[in-house]
Design an enzyme around this catalytic site. Structure first.
Site, PDB file in Angstrom:
ATOM      1  NE  ARG A  51       6.166  26.803 118.252  1.00 22.74           N
ATOM      2  CZ  ARG A  51       6.940  27.852 117.989  1.00 22.74           C
ATOM      3  NH1 ARG A  51       7.981  27.723 117.185  1.00 22.74           N
ATOM      4  NH2 ARG A  51       6.709  29.022 118.531  1.00 22.74           N
ATOM      5  CE1 TYR A 103      -5.357   6.255 107.973  1.00 22.56           C
ATOM      6  CE2 TYR A 103      -4.140   8.299 107.831  1.00 22.56           C
ATOM      7  CZ  TYR A 103      -5.113   7.527 108.416  1.00 22.56           C
ATOM      8  OH  TYR A 103      -5.866   8.030 109.450  1.00 22.56           O
ATOM      9  CG  ASP A 175       3.226   5.669 106.042  1.00 19.99           C
ATOM     10  OD1 ASP A 175       3.644   4.928 106.949  1.00 19.99           O
ATOM     11  OD2 ASP A 175       2.145   6.269 106.093  1.00 19.99           O
ATOM     12  CE  LYS A 200      -2.422   3.888 113.665  1.00 23.04           C
ATOM     13  NZ  LYS A 200      -2.349   4.694 112.492  1.00 23.04           N
TER      14      LYS A 200
END
Ligand SMILES: Cc1ncc(COP(=O)(O)O)c(C=O)c1O
Length: 395
Positions: A51, A103, A175, A200
């Site tokens: 992690r 978004y 973003d 994306k």
């Protein structure tokens, strides 16, 4: 010649992870280990627990940092995990100014989660600089920019917002999902944090959910690393590998899709059944010049409005090539219905205020031959009747 001197498309392939130092393998090895043996009791190696750091994820983090021109990258389990972790830089009592047609998932995070932790927000049309200035409060600590915005493709001046943010000691988040560093590098023009849904264009094949963040300041890197490790929404190694695989073809995919997007936008713009087309490379886009100044292209996503919801439904039912789906930025064209998909988390009233109509569709152009897409859209549009004018020759 150092890697940094290469052009962007060359750096997509020839970066410091182009081959494995131990074996010469030309693909980053997938290191599944969740933990690492420590050879000393008091001093641990670079890797101790996955992690906190894992070599496969680290390779992707290095690559995206280099491509965005930042000092450190961070890979998360989704775009929303990246965005949410970045918002954890804020504290109770802070205020953030957010692009109005952001978004839908970001809207949900800001309005329904951050509010519970005492983080206030104001949505503004960021194309109106006066509105942005007026929204500033004594506790404003961040500006959240999405440009071009989702789904109306409004363009925000990253440099102007970043300068304003700096003048009041606030951070600028951008973003960069729609354009990627292939077309826009916000850190180089003043932003502090770049965020991505790597689901994306960066990965590009509709086969992985991932998020990335990049910062350009060492101190901010330390803070975001602390949050990534504390919150723990890290990207798994298989998925990190898939993003790295997709990244290698980013430039060619995006260039091809962008060319096709402009052709399709022009076709739609000239079609009598289409009310409006939103695409920053079109002559009538209000921020076309700004887009050209701050990015090297308009990307491969466009939106368009039909006469009404019925027309939209008829069009979607008749179109054959694109998948009708949530998401964007893939090799196959994706037609989305923002009201029910990306912006379903936004109440209808809020959508209407922002101009996101029930007759609006968003198209992410893939790698099909644009002539085939145009032919497909033409036949679907022929099924519509516009202003009592029957377009279909058969009727
Ligand atoms: C602009 C933008 N930002 C962030 C996200 C969220 O990313 P993810 O779905 O990978 O969590 C999306 C998803 O559609 C998006 O379009």
């Amino acid at each position: 010649m150092g890697h940094e001197e290469f052009s962007f498309e060359t750096r997509l392939l020839h970066n410091r992870h182009k081959m494995d130092a131990q074996t010469g393998a030309v693909s980053v090895p997938i290191q599944h280990a969740s933990t690492f043996h420590q050879f000393e009791i008091d001093s641990f190696g670079k890797y101790d627990y996955a992690r906190s750091l894992n070599p496969t994820r680290e390779a992707l983090e290095d690559i995206i940092a280099e491509l965005e021109g930042g000092v450190r990258g961070f890979a998360f389990s989704s775009g929303m995990a990246a965005i949410s972790t970045a918002f954890l830089l804020l504290s109770s009592g802070d205020h953030v100014i957010v692009t109005e047609d952001v978004y839908g998932g970001t809207y949900r995070m800001v309005t329904q989660v951050l509010t519970r932790f005492g983080i206030e927000h104001t949505f503004v049309d960021m194309t109106d600089f006066d509105q942005v200035k007026q929204a500033i409060k004594p506790n404003t600590k961040a500006f959240y920019v999405e440009t071009p915005s989702n789904p109306l493709l409004k363009v925000t001046d990253i440099k102007a917002i970043s300068l304003l943010a700096k003048s009041i000691g606030a951070l600028t988040f951008v973003d960069n999902t729609f354009l990627t560093p292939a077309l826009q590098r916000p850190l180089e023009i003043g932003a502090d944090i770049v965020l991505h849904s790597a689901t994306k264009f960066l990965s590009g094949h509709s086969d992985v959910v991932a998020g990335l963040a990049v910062v350009k300041d060492e101190e901010l890197a330390k803070q975001l690393y602390f949050l990534q490790n504390s919150f723990g929404a890290v990207l798994g190694v298989q998925d990190a590998w898939l993003v790295m695989r997709g990244l290698k073809t980013l430039q060619v995919r995006l260039e091809q899709s962008q060319r096709a997007a402009l052709e399709i936008a022009r076709f739609l713009e000239s079609h009598p059944a289409i009310e409006k087309v939103y695409y920053p490379a079109l002559e009538n886009h209000p921020q076309k010049e700004l887009q050209e100044a701050q990015a090297s292209g308009a990307g491969a996503v466009l939106s368009f409005e039909l006469a009404d919801e019925d027309a939209m439904r008829t069009f979607v039912s008749n179109v054959k090539i694109p998948v009708f789906a949530v998401s964007l930025g893939a090799v196959e064209s994706i037609l989305s219905y923002p009201a029910k998909m990306s912006h379903a988390a936004m109440p209808q009233e809020e959508r209407e205020k922002r101009g996101i109509k029930n007759s609006l569709l968003r198209l992410s152009v893939g790698l099909e031959n644009p002539a085939d897409l145009i032919k497909d859209f033409s036949q679907a549009l022929e099924k519509l009747q516009v202003n009592n004018y029957v377009l279909s020759q058969g009727e």
